[in-house]
Motif scaffolding. Structure first.
Motif, mmCIF file in Angstrom:
data_model
loop_
_atom_site.group_PDB
_atom_site.id
_atom_site.type_symbol
_atom_site.label_atom_id
_atom_site.label_comp_id
_atom_site.label_asym_id
_atom_site.label_seq_id
_atom_site.Cartn_x
_atom_site.Cartn_y
_atom_site.Cartn_z
ATOM 1 N N ASP A 1 0.869 -1.177 0.000
ATOM 2 C CA ASP A 1 0.000 0.000 0.000
ATOM 3 C C ASP A 1 0.900 1.219 0.000
ATOM 4 O O ASP A 1 1.799 1.331 0.844
ATOM 5 C CB ASP A 1 -0.889 0.035 1.251
ATOM 6 N N VAL A 2 0.664 2.137 -0.956
ATOM 7 C CA VAL A 2 1.484 3.337 -1.085
ATOM 8 C C VAL A 2 0.554 4.548 -1.040
ATOM 9 O O VAL A 2 -0.427 4.614 -1.780
ATOM 10 C CB VAL A 2 2.257 3.345 -2.426
ATOM 11 N N HIS A 3 0.883 5.511 -0.188
ATOM 12 C CA HIS A 3 0.105 6.740 -0.057
ATOM 13 C C HIS A 3 0.965 7.897 -0.574
ATOM 14 O O HIS A 3 2.050 8.134 -0.034
ATOM 15 C CB HIS A 3 -0.282 6.967 1.405
ATOM 16 N N VAL A 4 0.472 8.592 -1.616
ATOM 17 C CA VAL A 4 1.279 9.621 -2.275
ATOM 18 C C VAL A 4 0.527 10.930 -2.440
ATOM 19 O O VAL A 4 -0.698 10.986 -2.342
ATOM 20 C CB VAL A 4 1.758 9.141 -3.665
ATOM 21 N N VAL A 5 1.302 11.970 -2.727
ATOM 22 C CA VAL A 5 0.785 13.275 -3.115
ATOM 23 C C VAL A 5 1.244 13.488 -4.556
ATOM 24 O O VAL A 5 2.421 13.314 -4.870
ATOM 25 C CB VAL A 5 1.333 14.400 -2.207
ATOM 26 N N VAL A 6 0.301 13.846 -5.431
ATOM 27 C CA VAL A 6 0.584 13.958 -6.859
ATOM 28 C C VAL A 6 0.549 15.426 -7.287
ATOM 29 O O VAL A 6 -0.213 16.227 -6.740
ATOM 30 C CB VAL A 6 -0.451 13.130 -7.660
ATOM 31 N N GLU A 7 1.361 15.745 -8.290
ATOM 32 C CA GLU A 7 1.426 17.105 -8.825
ATOM 33 C C GLU A 7 0.105 17.474 -9.486
ATOM 34 O O GLU A 7 -0.472 16.682 -10.245
ATOM 35 C CB GLU A 7 2.562 17.194 -9.843
ATOM 36 N N TYR A 8 -0.353 18.691 -9.209
ATOM 37 C CA TYR A 8 -1.603 19.198 -9.771
ATOM 38 C C TYR A 8 -1.497 19.284 -11.295
ATOM 39 O O TYR A 8 -0.465 19.657 -11.839
ATOM 40 C CB TYR A 8 -1.921 20.589 -9.205
ATOM 41 N N GLY A 9 -2.574 18.916 -11.983
ATOM 42 C CA GLY A 9 -2.632 19.049 -13.429
ATOM 43 C C GLY A 9 -2.312 17.774 -14.187
ATOM 44 O O GLY A 9 -2.489 17.720 -15.401
ATOM 45 N N LEU A 10 -1.855 16.768 -13.495
ATOM 46 C CA LEU A 10 -1.521 15.513 -14.156
ATOM 47 C C LEU A 10 -2.699 14.545 -14.074
ATOM 48 O O LEU A 10 -3.555 14.663 -13.195
ATOM 49 C CB LEU A 10 -0.295 14.878 -13.507
ATOM 50 N N ASN A 11 -2.715 13.585 -14.971
ATOM 51 C CA ASN A 11 -3.734 12.550 -14.967
ATOM 52 C C ASN A 11 -3.461 11.624 -13.779
ATOM 53 O O ASN A 11 -2.471 10.893 -13.767
ATOM 54 C CB ASN A 11 -3.691 11.788 -16.290
ATOM 55 N N LEU A 12 -4.324 11.651 -12.787
ATOM 56 C CA LEU A 12 -4.105 10.900 -11.552
ATOM 57 C C LEU A 12 -4.068 9.388 -11.798
ATOM 58 O O LEU A 12 -3.241 8.687 -11.213
ATOM 59 C CB LEU A 12 -5.179 11.241 -10.520
ATOM 60 N N ALA A 13 -4.947 8.892 -12.647
ATOM 61 C CA ALA A 13 -4.974 7.460 -12.930
ATOM 62 C C ALA A 13 -3.668 7.011 -13.598
ATOM 63 O O ALA A 13 -3.163 5.920 -13.306
ATOM 64 C CB ALA A 13 -6.158 7.119 -13.827
ATOM 65 N N GLU A 14 -3.123 7.845 -14.458
ATOM 66 C CA GLU A 14 -1.868 7.510 -15.137
ATOM 67 C C GLU A 14 -0.694 7.477 -14.165
ATOM 68 O O GLU A 14 0.142 6.575 -14.210
ATOM 69 C CB GLU A 14 -1.608 8.551 -16.239
ATOM 70 N N VAL A 15 -0.628 8.464 -13.277
ATOM 71 C CA VAL A 15 0.445 8.501 -12.282
ATOM 72 C C VAL A 15 0.329 7.278 -11.362
ATOM 73 O O VAL A 15 1.323 6.593 -11.087
ATOM 74 C CB VAL A 15 0.410 9.810 -11.452
ATOM 75 N N ALA A 16 -0.875 6.971 -10.907
ATOM 76 C CA ALA A 16 -1.086 5.816 -10.021
ATOM 77 C C ALA A 16 -0.711 4.519 -10.729
ATOM 78 O O ALA A 16 -0.076 3.638 -10.132
ATOM 79 C CB ALA A 16 -2.535 5.770 -9.548
ATOM 80 N N SER A 17 -1.069 4.383 -11.986
ATOM 81 C CA SER A 17 -0.743 3.183 -12.748
ATOM 82 C C SER A 17 0.768 3.014 -12.891
ATOM 83 O O SER A 17 1.299 1.911 -12.742
ATOM 84 C CB SER A 17 -1.396 3.254 -14.125
ATOM 85 N N THR A 18 1.462 4.113 -13.156
ATOM 86 C CA THR A 18 2.916 4.066 -13.286
ATOM 87 C C THR A 18 3.563 3.657 -11.970
ATOM 88 O O THR A 18 4.457 2.809 -11.941
ATOM 89 C CB THR A 18 3.465 5.442 -13.744
ATOM 90 N N VAL A 19 3.112 4.246 -10.866
ATOM 91 C CA VAL A 19 3.651 3.908 -9.547
ATOM 92 C C VAL A 19 3.393 2.432 -9.244
ATOM 93 O O VAL A 19 4.287 1.715 -8.785
ATOM 94 C CB VAL A 19 3.034 4.807 -8.448
ATOM 95 N N ARG A 20 2.192 1.976 -9.516
ATOM 96 C CA ARG A 20 1.829 0.587 -9.258
ATOM 97 C C ARG A 20 2.700 -0.378 -10.069
ATOM 98 O O ARG A 20 3.273 -1.322 -9.524
ATOM 99 C CB ARG A 20 0.348 0.364 -9.573
ATOM 100 N N ASN A 21 2.811 -0.138 -11.365
ATOM 101 C CA ASN A 21 3.570 -1.043 -12.237
ATOM 102 C C ASN A 21 5.064 -1.047 -11.908
ATOM 103 O O ASN A 21 5.679 -2.107 -11.818
ATOM 104 C CB ASN A 21 3.360 -0.674 -13.704
ATOM 105 N N ARG A 22 5.645 0.129 -11.724
ATOM 106 C CA ARG A 22 7.083 0.209 -11.440
ATOM 107 C C ARG A 22 7.421 -0.388 -10.080
ATOM 108 O O ARG A 22 8.421 -1.091 -9.944
ATOM 109 C CB ARG A 22 7.566 1.660 -11.503
ATOM 110 N N SER A 23 6.593 -0.115 -9.082
ATOM 111 C CA SER A 23 6.859 -0.637 -7.736
ATOM 112 C C SER A 23 6.784 -2.157 -7.723
ATOM 113 O O SER A 23 7.661 -2.825 -7.172
ATOM 114 C CB SER A 23 5.870 -0.061 -6.724
ATOM 115 N N GLY A 24 5.745 -2.709 -8.322
ATOM 116 C CA GLY A 24 5.611 -4.166 -8.380
ATOM 117 C C GLY A 24 6.770 -4.808 -9.115
ATOM 118 O O GLY A 24 7.333 -5.818 -8.669
#
Length: 108
Positions: free
Chosen positions: A60-83
């Motif tokens: 489980d990862v809890h993050v703060v994301v930069e305003y203006g970015l696609n949140l689903a895309e950032v979350a997907s990248t974090v999920r895939n890279r971390s795994g």
């Protein structure tokens, strides 16, 4: 977490796995901070929880994301890279990586 090999067993602590996730998330585009307990701001693995389901790892990862970015895309990248990095560096199978976007922040 343990791996059995013909030569013996290897145990990997949850803290070591959390450190791998922390480094990976820190390098991910769009993540500006980790979120987590306010009373542990100096801890490098703040906002990361490691669980176990049999031989598999759950993150489980809890993050703060930069305003203006696609949140689903950032979350997907974090999920895939971390795994990927946890599996690559530890050899342990990852069952799930749950990304929780706790806040959105405008950077200067």
């Amino acid at each position: 977490m343990e791996l059995s090999t013909p030569l013996g067993r290897i145990s990997i602590s949850s803290d070591a796995i959390a450190q791998i996730v922390a480094e990976t998330v820190r390098e991910s585009y769009g993540v500006v901070a980790m979120a987590g307990p306010k009373w542990l701001p100096a801890r490098s693995t703040r906002g990361i929880e490691i669980g176990r389901d049999g031989d598999q790892v759950m993150v489980d990862v809890h993050v703060v994301v930069e305003y203006g970015l696609n949140l689903a895309e950032v979350a997907s990248t974090v999920r895939n890279r971390s795994g990927y990095e946890v599996e690559r560096l530890t050899g342990l199978p990852v069952r799930a990586v749950e990304v929780h976007i706790e806040d959105v922040r405008k950077t200067a």
